[in-house]
Motif scaffolding. Structure first.
Motif, PDB file in Angstrom:
ATOM      1  N   GLN A 122      34.682  38.765  37.445  1.00 60.46           N
ATOM      2  CA  GLN A 122      34.745  40.355  35.658  1.00 60.46           C
ATOM      3  C   GLN A 122      36.018  39.657  35.525  1.00 60.46           C
ATOM      4  O   GLN A 122      36.445  39.572  34.177  1.00 60.46           O
ATOM      5  CB  GLN A 122      34.491  41.637  36.019  1.00 60.46           C
ATOM      6  CG  GLN A 122      32.948  41.064  35.377  1.00 60.46           C
ATOM      7  CD  GLN A 122      32.096  42.595  36.013  1.00 60.46           C
ATOM      8  OE1 GLN A 122      33.521  43.405  36.002  1.00 60.46           O
ATOM      9  NE2 GLN A 122      31.208  42.855  35.847  1.00 60.46           N
ATOM     10  N   LYS A 123      36.833  39.959  36.384  1.00 59.73           N
ATOM     11  CA  LYS A 123      38.209  39.363  36.345  1.00 59.73           C
ATOM     12  C   LYS A 123      38.899  38.464  36.262  1.00 59.73           C
ATOM     13  O   LYS A 123      39.769  38.208  35.437  1.00 59.73           O
ATOM     14  CB  LYS A 123      39.406  40.294  37.315  1.00 59.73           C
ATOM     15  CG  LYS A 123      38.806  41.611  37.708  1.00 59.73           C
ATOM     16  CD  LYS A 123      39.597  42.632  39.424  1.00 59.73           C
ATOM     17  CE  LYS A 123      39.309  43.858  39.347  1.00 59.73           C
ATOM     18  NZ  LYS A 123      40.305  43.872  40.927  1.00 59.73           N
TER      19      LYS A 123
ATOM     20  N   THR B  40      33.481  49.398  30.456  1.00 59.42           N
ATOM     21  CA  THR B  40      33.510  48.823  32.111  1.00 59.42           C
ATOM     22  C   THR B  40      32.314  48.024  31.374  1.00 59.42           C
ATOM     23  O   THR B  40      31.299  47.818  31.054  1.00 59.42           O
ATOM     24  CB  THR B  40      33.084  49.001  33.121  1.00 59.42           C
ATOM     25  OG1 THR B  40      30.854  49.439  32.631  1.00 59.42           O
ATOM     26  CG2 THR B  40      33.311  50.662  33.510  1.00 59.42           C
TER      27      THR B  40
ATOM     28  N   VAL C 116      36.632  46.871  30.894  1.00 58.60           N
ATOM     29  CA  VAL C 116      37.782  47.316  32.249  1.00 58.60           C
ATOM     30  C   VAL C 116      36.943  46.451  33.041  1.00 58.60           C
ATOM     31  O   VAL C 116      35.433  46.718  33.616  1.00 58.60           O
ATOM     32  CB  VAL C 116      37.460  49.154  32.924  1.00 58.60           C
ATOM     33  CG1 VAL C 116      37.578  48.504  34.092  1.00 58.60           C
ATOM     34  CG2 VAL C 116      38.202  49.470  31.896  1.00 58.60           C
ATOM     35  N   PRO C 117      37.566  45.463  33.663  1.00 60.25           N
ATOM     36  CA  PRO C 117      36.340  44.551  34.386  1.00 60.25           C
ATOM     37  C   PRO C 117      36.745  44.921  35.501  1.00 60.25           C
ATOM     38  O   PRO C 117      37.448  45.720  36.574  1.00 60.25           O
ATOM     39  CB  PRO C 117      37.261  43.070  34.522  1.00 60.25           C
ATOM     40  CG  PRO C 117      39.000  43.335  34.234  1.00 60.25           C
ATOM     41  CD  PRO C 117      38.954  45.226  33.339  1.00 60.25           C
ATOM     42  N   GLU C 118      34.920  44.809  36.844  1.00 56.01           N
ATOM     43  CA  GLU C 118      35.707  45.674  38.169  1.00 56.01           C
ATOM     44  C   GLU C 118      35.290  44.504  39.249  1.00 56.01           C
ATOM     45  O   GLU C 118      35.882  44.715  40.042  1.00 56.01           O
ATOM     46  CB  GLU C 118      34.253  46.712  37.694  1.00 56.01           C
ATOM     47  CG  GLU C 118      34.190  47.655  36.753  1.00 56.01           C
ATOM     48  CD  GLU C 118      33.419  48.909  37.237  1.00 56.01           C
ATOM     49  OE1 GLU C 118      33.541  50.051  36.941  1.00 56.01           O
ATOM     50  OE2 GLU C 118      32.303  48.417  36.791  1.00 56.01           O
ATOM     51  N   THR C 119      34.733  43.983  38.995  1.00 56.25           N
ATOM     52  CA  THR C 119      34.204  42.839  40.094  1.00 56.25           C
ATOM     53  C   THR C 119      35.139  41.423  39.992  1.00 56.25           C
ATOM     54  O   THR C 119      35.680  41.467  38.728  1.00 56.25           O
ATOM     55  CB  THR C 119      32.884  41.989  40.553  1.00 56.25           C
ATOM     56  OG1 THR C 119      33.464  41.278  39.049  1.00 56.25           O
ATOM     57  CG2 THR C 119      31.971  43.082  39.878  1.00 56.25           C
ATOM     58  N   GLU C 120      35.421  40.959  41.271  1.00 60.65           N
ATOM     59  CA  GLU C 120      36.551  39.558  41.116  1.00 60.65           C
ATOM     60  C   GLU C 120      36.285  38.422  40.003  1.00 60.65           C
ATOM     61  O   GLU C 120      36.778  38.003  39.007  1.00 60.65           O
ATOM     62  CB  GLU C 120      36.170  39.064  42.513  1.00 60.65           C
ATOM     63  CG  GLU C 120      37.043  39.442  42.971  1.00 60.65           C
ATOM     64  CD  GLU C 120      38.486  40.151  42.524  1.00 60.65           C
ATOM     65  OE1 GLU C 120      39.269  39.027  41.821  1.00 60.65           O
ATOM     66  OE2 GLU C 120      38.840  41.142  43.076  1.00 60.65           O
TER      67      GLU C 120
END
Length: 174
Positions: free
Chosen positions: A140-141, A9, A134-138
């Motif tokens: 990060q995405k 992550t 692995v992006p988790e938050t908006e």
């Protein structure tokens, strides 16, 4: 034999560096030297890339370094780095530099942003595959998607420069 990690992550490899700006770090106007800030950015970015790769990394490029606001002597500089996206052997790391008003209200002032590319290498300098991000938050995405766009721009610029160098007279080749 250890098993290779296939993904990490963004949070697993984040890095932070704090620096107090001293007189030997500044120019005659009392502002932090740009090159010194670049060094701090590269160092914190390297920590994030090494954490992500689980291997030694080398800086391949630094692009889009934006100096937003000067950093004065005596100020507390805070640099935060995270891996935005991993490719096969390389990673894009974003670094944000802020100044914290520790003597006043504790507010943060944005002073610089940079994107760097690091490549994972073995002890002989050969490239190593890196885990995927692995992006988790908006947020990060969005950064994950933007990293691919920046990579495409870097690749086209590299090709353009290569073609330009091929047209230079031999005496200009170093």
């Amino acid at each position: 034999m250890s098993e290779r990690v296939i993904s990490r992550t963004v949070a697993e490899s984040m890095a932070e560096r704090n620096e107090i700006v001293f007189p030997n770090d500044v120019n005659p106007l009392g502002n932090l030297f740009g090159g010194r800030l670049m060094q701090f950015i590269d160092l914190v970015g390297a920590v994030a890339s090494v954490r992500h790769a689980g291997a030694v990394t080398v800086t391949a490029s630094m692009d889009t370094l934006d100096f937003v606001s000067p950093v004065k002597v005596g100020e507390l500089l805070i640099l935060k780095a995270s891996v935005n996206r991993a490719f096969k052997t390389s990673m894009e790391v974003g670094v944000k530099a802020m100044v914290e008003d520790v003597l006043g209200n504790g507010r943060m002032r944005h002073v610089a942003t940079a994107y760097l590319t690091y490549v994972a290498v073995d002890v002989l300098g050969g490239k190593l595959e890196v885990p995927q991000v692995v992006p988790e938050t908006e947020h990060q995405k969005r950064r994950y998607e933007d990293a691919l766009k920046r990579r495409e721009m870097r690749s086209s610029e590299t090709m353009r420069k290569k073609e330009l160098r091929a047209t230079l007279p031999p005496e200009w080749h170093v």
